[in-house]
Write a protein that holds these residues in place. Sequence first.
Motif, PDB file in Angstrom:
ATOM      1  N   GLY A 159     -93.021  11.380 -19.338  1.00 37.33           N
ATOM      2  CA  GLY A 159     -91.841  10.718 -18.797  1.00 37.33           C
ATOM      3  C   GLY A 159     -90.552  11.342 -19.293  1.00 37.33           C
ATOM      4  O   GLY A 159     -89.589  11.484 -18.531  1.00 37.33           O
ATOM      5  N   LEU A 160     -90.521  11.716 -20.561  1.00 35.76           N
ATOM      6  CA  LEU A 160     -89.307  12.316 -21.115  1.00 35.76           C
ATOM      7  C   LEU A 160     -89.059  13.711 -20.541  1.00 35.76           C
ATOM      8  O   LEU A 160     -87.911  14.118 -20.348  1.00 35.76           O
ATOM      9  N   ILE A 161     -90.134  14.440 -20.260  1.00 32.10           N
ATOM     10  CA  ILE A 161     -89.954  15.724 -19.582  1.00 32.10           C
ATOM     11  C   ILE A 161     -89.344  15.477 -18.201  1.00 32.10           C
ATOM     12  O   ILE A 161     -88.454  16.216 -17.753  1.00 32.10           O
ATOM     13  N   LEU A 169     -97.400   3.851 -18.922  1.00 32.06           N
ATOM     14  CA  LEU A 169     -96.470   4.023 -20.039  1.00 32.06           C
ATOM     15  C   LEU A 169     -95.584   5.253 -19.931  1.00 32.06           C
ATOM     16  O   LEU A 169     -94.743   5.477 -20.796  1.00 32.06           O
ATOM     17  N   ALA A 170     -95.754   6.037 -18.881  1.00 30.31           N
ATOM     18  CA  ALA A 170     -95.048   7.314 -18.801  1.00 30.31           C
ATOM     19  C   ALA A 170     -93.538   7.158 -18.756  1.00 30.31           C
ATOM     20  O   ALA A 170     -92.806   7.876 -19.450  1.00 30.31           O
ATOM     21  N   ASP A 171     -93.051   6.252 -17.934  1.00 26.96           N
ATOM     22  CA  ASP A 171     -91.599   6.124 -17.807  1.00 26.96           C
ATOM     23  C   ASP A 171     -91.271   4.702 -17.389  1.00 26.96           C
ATOM     24  O   ASP A 171     -92.000   4.092 -16.603  1.00 26.96           O
ATOM     25  N   HIS A 172     -90.172   4.186 -17.918  1.00 20.21           N
ATOM     26  CA  HIS A 172     -89.736   2.841 -17.543  1.00 20.21           C
ATOM     27  C   HIS A 172     -88.222   2.790 -17.427  1.00 20.21           C
ATOM     28  O   HIS A 172     -87.571   1.843 -17.866  1.00 20.21           O
ATOM     29  N   GLY A 173     -87.652   3.887 -16.862  1.00 22.72           N
ATOM     30  CA  GLY A 173     -86.220   3.893 -16.597  1.00 22.72           C
ATOM     31  C   GLY A 173     -85.392   4.332 -17.792  1.00 22.72           C
ATOM     32  O   GLY A 173     -85.864   5.016 -18.703  1.00 22.72           O
ATOM     33  N   PHE A 174     -84.130   3.892 -17.789  1.00 23.32           N
ATOM     34  CA  PHE A 174     -83.187   4.293 -18.834  1.00 23.32           C
ATOM     35  C   PHE A 174     -83.358   3.436 -20.092  1.00 23.32           C
ATOM     36  O   PHE A 174     -82.469   2.685 -20.488  1.00 23.32           O
ATOM     37  N   THR A 175     -84.525   3.569 -20.684  1.00 27.54           N
ATOM     38  CA  THR A 175     -84.779   2.919 -21.961  1.00 27.54           C
ATOM     39  C   THR A 175     -84.079   3.700 -23.068  1.00 27.54           C
ATOM     40  O   THR A 175     -83.632   4.837 -22.851  1.00 27.54           O
TER      41      THR A 175
END
Length: 273
Positions: A232-234, A65-71
């Motif tokens: 992910g946002l960091i 769930l950390a990052d999934h691109g340009f969501t």
Amino acid sequence: MAEPEGTYPTALGASDLRTITLLGHDLARDVMGEVGFGELAFWLATQRRPSRGQVRVFEAVLAALADHGFTPTAIVTRLTYLSAPDSVQGALAAGLLGGGSRFLGVTEDTGRFLHEVLEGLDQRPGDEAGWDAVALEVVRRQRAAGRFVPGLGHHVHKEGDPRTPRLMAIAAEEGARGPHLELFAAVGRVHPQVLGRTLPLNGAGVCGAALADLGLPLELLRGFALLARTAGLIGQLAEELRHPVAQRVFLSVDSATRPVEPDPYAAPAPGAG
């Protein structure tokens, strides 16, 4: 035993002049350098120390769930930082506030949904056929009520979300594939009979099922998704510092604006609807 008046009991962090305790342990001596962050997050939420297998499943969820691109959550974080580079906390908060029913919130929605179904069973199935029968009834009920099945479908991974089978396998390897994951897998097998098409079981949904099987509080499942997405946002902000795109996103929208006539809002007539 009643607590003395004027005290505030906690099993979490506390400190005095020379020591800091956390979960009944000396923070500096027993926790720092000895307990990983994923293990600590689990421990803080449950106040029970997880097994190595539980930590592996939990950290696999965090990674998923950390990052999934340009969501939208990533884009708004970058744009907020563009607007207020003096407020990293504001940029992170902006992204986290977007964790709702379409992004990240699906983790909690799926875990709660599956748990409610399980709570309504007189007896849990003992084999795949039994789980399929339960799932078929559930999907039919949702379809008849005009409701979606949480965790079913993905806007990108239409042929299968790669996170789902991997997390299922990790949970099985660690003896943590419980009833929530079993029911979720059954939904994936039987829903085409009701919907007439095949949809993927998405990663956010399988994460919710896995977290519920770990016995984590259902009310906090979205919190764990937000914990993962914070990392992910960091990362999004770190990349924005090196390779900025927020300015281009802003200008691409700003330059494409087109003046139109006002479209006044018409309030519904009394009694309508």
